[in-house]
Scaffold this active site. Sequence first.
Site, PDB file in Angstrom:
ATOM      1  CG  ASP A  49      39.553  37.049  45.803  1.00  0.00           C
ATOM      2  OD1 ASP A  49      39.270  37.307  44.615  1.00  0.00           O
ATOM      3  OD2 ASP A  49      39.291  37.808  46.755  1.00  0.00           O
TER       4      ASP A  49
ATOM      5  CE  LYS B  26      38.585  40.843  44.911  1.00  0.00           C
ATOM      6  NZ  LYS B  26      39.275  40.431  46.128  1.00  0.00           N
TER       7      LYS B  26
ATOM      8  CG  HIS C 155      37.704  45.742  45.526  1.00  0.00           C
ATOM      9  ND1 HIS C 155      38.817  45.547  46.287  1.00  0.00           N
ATOM     10  CD2 HIS C 155      36.722  45.040  46.155  1.00  0.00           C
ATOM     11  CE1 HIS C 155      38.538  44.751  47.304  1.00  0.00           C
ATOM     12  NE2 HIS C 155      37.268  44.439  47.249  1.00  0.00           N
TER      13      HIS C 155
END
Length: 318
Positions: free
Chosen positions: A48, A82, A115
Amino acid sequence: MAPFKIPKITLNNKLSIPVLGLGTWKAKSKEVIKAVTTAIDLGYRHIDCALVYENEPDVGKAIQSKIKDKVIGRNDLFITGKLWNTFHRPDLVEDAIKTSLCNLKLDYLDLYLIHWPMAYREGHGLFPMFRNKALHSHVHYNATWKAMEELVRKGYTKSIGVSNFNVKQLDDVLRCACIKPVTNQVECHPYLNQERLLNYCKANQIILTAYSPLGSPDRPWANTNDPILLEDKKILCMAKRFSKTPAQILLRYQIDRGNVVIPKSVTPSRIKENMEIFDFSFTCKEIQQLNALNCGRRYVALAGDSNHPHYPFTECFN
Ligand code: NDP
Ligand code: 1BO
């Protein structure tokens, strides 16, 4: 020995995502290279990332070296990026993903998320401020979503999703979407169990990805008086009962609720510990006991943005 295969779940676009990923927020340059390297060697395939973590180039170095050494192929990995708040304006979205792809040394992402629902003033750094106040932009997340859909059509990312969206905001996106978000990545743990949001996500085939699942003990704004989730008596008691660590209890809690979970660690022994959660499970009653710890405690609130019209954490929408 072959690395452990982390289970995957299917997204609403038929692609699949490993249920456990490695978080990278706050991980510094050298430590993130080592963390990603260790994680991939152990069997993690889902990483991530985000532009605002300012460590994408280091994550990219680690990934590249594992691909070069033929430990993994690009297709074995699931890499999330993101879109930061200063790039919500539709004409900025494509360049933003291109920057992340260049940083990560990849030619596509598996998942790209908005995000936060709040747009910030464009062109003044990542955290534009004036006289100590955050500068906002009025771009609506629905307009940003339409630009995100173009990224899928152009092949920059396989899937798109959102992060930190409340029920109303998800509903807004679903009403305008041609491509549905595959996930909403939000803070989730027993102190903030997100029951209402999770039910909404399940009803709409959106996977909830749980961030800060351990209570984000290294968050920059931690106060000494804040409750420490990893030291909660009930969690400690359950850990003893299952002969597991408190972190493993918190991570398994997410898996048994059908969520994806992305704990961050730069410590090799913890990266390994956090994977060792697939040899036990909770009954519905045990999940309910953990759910009962809910107290609305949010560790990542971005409270400085609470006057933004798209700030998500207002009571009526959660
Ligand atoms: P976590 O809840 O994952 O906690 C990370 C902290 O826990 C670190 O201090 C880490 O220490 C420690 N830790 C990790 N494993 C263990 C263990 N087994 N035992 C004890 N301590 C442990 O917090 P994050 O806020 O980092 O959330 C995880 C990830 O979610 C982020 O890194 C990021 O990728 C994502 N995220 C996304 C957000 C969004 O807005 N979309 C917001 C926040 C997070 P150490 O590293 O020193 O081992
Ligand atoms: C500014 C905090 C973002 C973490 O994902």
